[in-house]
Design a protein around this motif. Sequence first.
Motif, mmCIF file in Angstrom:
data_model
loop_
_atom_site.group_PDB
_atom_site.id
_atom_site.type_symbol
_atom_site.label_atom_id
_atom_site.label_comp_id
_atom_site.label_asym_id
_atom_site.label_seq_id
_atom_site.Cartn_x
_atom_site.Cartn_y
_atom_site.Cartn_z
ATOM 1 N N ALA A 239 4.067 -0.535 75.281
ATOM 2 C CA ALA A 239 4.648 -0.520 76.354
ATOM 3 C C ALA A 239 5.563 0.984 76.541
ATOM 4 O O ALA A 239 5.522 1.762 77.533
ATOM 5 C CB ALA A 239 5.864 -1.490 76.760
ATOM 6 N N VAL A 240 5.745 1.385 75.300
ATOM 7 C CA VAL A 240 6.645 2.686 75.070
ATOM 8 C C VAL A 240 5.682 3.604 75.671
ATOM 9 O O VAL A 240 6.008 4.798 76.306
ATOM 10 C CB VAL A 240 7.166 3.079 73.803
ATOM 11 N N ASN A 241 4.479 3.695 75.103
ATOM 12 C CA ASN A 241 3.305 4.582 75.226
ATOM 13 C C ASN A 241 2.932 4.572 76.860
ATOM 14 O O ASN A 241 2.750 5.734 77.452
ATOM 15 C CB ASN A 241 2.028 4.131 74.447
ATOM 16 N N ALA A 242 2.993 3.585 77.554
ATOM 17 C CA ALA A 242 2.480 3.576 78.916
ATOM 18 C C ALA A 242 3.644 4.082 79.676
ATOM 19 O O ALA A 242 3.425 4.910 80.557
ATOM 20 C CB ALA A 242 2.377 2.178 79.259
ATOM 21 N N VAL A 243 4.897 3.831 79.242
ATOM 22 C CA VAL A 243 6.108 4.621 79.969
ATOM 23 C C VAL A 243 6.093 5.923 80.065
ATOM 24 O O VAL A 243 5.976 6.960 80.896
ATOM 25 C CB VAL A 243 7.555 3.891 79.584
ATOM 26 N N ALA A 244 5.690 6.554 78.824
ATOM 27 C CA ALA A 244 5.744 7.873 78.485
ATOM 28 C C ALA A 244 4.405 8.419 79.220
ATOM 29 O O ALA A 244 4.597 9.838 79.677
ATOM 30 C CB ALA A 244 5.698 8.110 77.036
ATOM 31 N N ALA A 245 3.358 7.914 79.066
ATOM 32 C CA ALA A 245 2.150 8.420 79.736
ATOM 33 C C ALA A 245 2.212 8.667 81.259
ATOM 34 O O ALA A 245 1.710 9.484 81.753
ATOM 35 C CB ALA A 245 1.063 7.582 79.449
ATOM 36 N N LEU A 246 3.262 7.980 81.809
ATOM 37 C CA LEU A 246 3.500 7.743 83.216
ATOM 38 C C LEU A 246 4.537 8.712 83.766
ATOM 39 O O LEU A 246 5.070 8.768 85.041
ATOM 40 C CB LEU A 246 3.607 6.555 83.822
ATOM 41 N N GLY A 247 5.156 9.305 82.722
ATOM 42 C CA GLY A 247 6.564 10.370 83.123
ATOM 43 C C GLY A 247 7.533 9.537 83.110
ATOM 44 O O GLY A 247 8.628 9.859 83.893
ATOM 45 N N GLY A 248 7.628 8.293 82.533
ATOM 46 C CA GLY A 248 8.976 7.646 82.555
ATOM 47 C C GLY A 248 9.795 8.112 81.417
ATOM 48 O O GLY A 248 9.484 8.730 80.590
ATOM 49 N N ARG A 249 11.036 7.403 81.329
ATOM 50 C CA ARG A 249 12.040 7.341 80.109
ATOM 51 C C ARG A 249 11.960 6.117 79.338
ATOM 52 O O ARG A 249 12.768 5.196 79.638
ATOM 53 C CB ARG A 249 13.320 7.869 80.609
ATOM 54 N N PRO A 250 11.300 5.967 78.415
ATOM 55 C CA PRO A 250 11.256 4.852 77.281
ATOM 56 C C PRO A 250 12.541 4.518 76.695
ATOM 57 O O PRO A 250 13.062 5.545 75.989
ATOM 58 C CB PRO A 250 10.267 5.056 76.483
ATOM 59 N N VAL A 251 13.259 3.368 76.983
ATOM 60 C CA VAL A 251 14.280 3.275 76.103
ATOM 61 C C VAL A 251 14.333 1.870 75.469
ATOM 62 O O VAL A 251 13.891 0.664 75.955
ATOM 63 C CB VAL A 251 15.694 2.870 77.188
ATOM 64 N N GLY A 252 14.437 1.888 74.264
ATOM 65 C CA GLY A 252 13.982 0.888 73.396
ATOM 66 C C GLY A 252 15.178 0.018 73.020
ATOM 67 O O GLY A 252 16.265 0.424 72.495
ATOM 68 N N SER A 253 15.298 -1.341 73.287
ATOM 69 C CA SER A 253 16.108 -2.609 72.977
ATOM 70 C C SER A 253 15.780 -2.854 71.554
ATOM 71 O O SER A 253 14.759 -3.532 71.281
ATOM 72 C CB SER A 253 16.498 -3.575 74.182
ATOM 73 N N LEU A 254 16.598 -2.514 70.903
ATOM 74 C CA LEU A 254 16.471 -3.036 69.360
ATOM 75 C C LEU A 254 16.895 -4.423 69.160
ATOM 76 O O LEU A 254 17.892 -5.122 69.562
ATOM 77 C CB LEU A 254 17.231 -2.060 68.423
ATOM 78 N N ARG A 255 16.039 -5.176 68.547
ATOM 79 C CA ARG A 255 16.474 -6.584 67.954
ATOM 80 C C ARG A 255 17.265 -6.529 66.775
ATOM 81 O O ARG A 255 16.547 -6.425 65.673
ATOM 82 C CB ARG A 255 15.042 -7.319 67.993
ATOM 83 N N ILE A 256 18.321 -6.789 67.244
ATOM 84 C CA ILE A 256 19.494 -6.586 66.031
ATOM 85 C C ILE A 256 20.021 -8.163 65.896
ATOM 86 O O ILE A 256 20.441 -8.695 66.922
ATOM 87 C CB ILE A 256 20.455 -5.621 66.202
#
Length: 361
Positions: A239-256
């Motif tokens: 999903a991060v790759n898809a967002v970046a490929a389309l010019g979005g800003r990926p924000v990762g929610s870490l599982r903590i």
Amino acid sequence: MVRWRTGTVTALRRQWHGATELDVALPDGASMRALAYPELVGHPQPGDRVLLNAGALLMGLGTGGYALVVALPDRLPPDPPADAGTRAAGHLVKARYTPLQPILLGVDEEASPHHALLADADDLAGLPVVTADLHSALPAILAGVHADAPDRRVAYLLTDGGALPAWFSRTLAGLRGHLVGTISVGQAFGGDLEASTLHTGLLAARHVLHADVAIVAQGPGNLGTGTRWGYSGVAVGEAVNAVAALGGRPVGSLRISAADPRPRHQGVSHHSLTAYGRVALAPADLVVPDGLDPELAAQVDAATAPLAGRHRIVRVDTDGLDAALRASVVPLSTMGRGLDADHAYFLAAAAAGRHAARLAG
């Protein structure tokens, strides 16, 4: 394989958007709790004979607390109003080549009113997109987005790693009116819009729903085998790759978590470390919440340090997030643990939502 049962509906129980819970009496006198999706099988009533797939219930799987209604064989629902020989109502097939495959209108296909808008769409124009491993993060992320920016328009993209029907999620039913829409992507279905791929779904979130922030997470029912690669949440990295490929800003929610009894999920879960550390090839903002217990904070810092070579580790203040989480319009629960039992998990998701809202401007 399928464990078949047949029985008679004795009572209707809870109902929420897209789903009806019922009691079914079996021929041997036993009773089963079952779930029907009326859009697929029709509206069950007491006295109806039902065919059930009871496998997940009989095996006691985590999210399989129901037998699933496959058909009301004596009272089948009518055909859709559109002529079956045309594609005017859509031709997007999901849960493909299974007995209950629905045929739906894809948001970008020729018969869609949005086709012209999406035909050449290729850019998210910096849309912040929060990616999360578990469905339980969705309401916490949303609470974080709206903590400081209650007017932010948030779209949810339901991926197909967990429950395929959006209707299964009572959380999602409770969030109707707080999201600008749900887009079911891949083999998932039942959202306000249907998309064949995550890429198309993201573009629809930006250009059709006019979202300020999007959230990507699988439905309920994360699959995990206790191995490094054998879990459905590995798709977070894609999903991060898809967002970046389309010019979005990926924000990762870490599982903590400091509460999960399994060592592989303590501190930062190996799910996050693998998905962001090995699968995500594009950089993302990985959000670490301030205010964690010092011992847990040290674990998180140590676990995320190797990720800093590719990603941006972003620390986010958490003032007011506890109150936002407690005001959630739906109950918060992950793996059976509520907010107080696993506070760090929900706080991390809310912090990712807050960060995304700030990126939205």
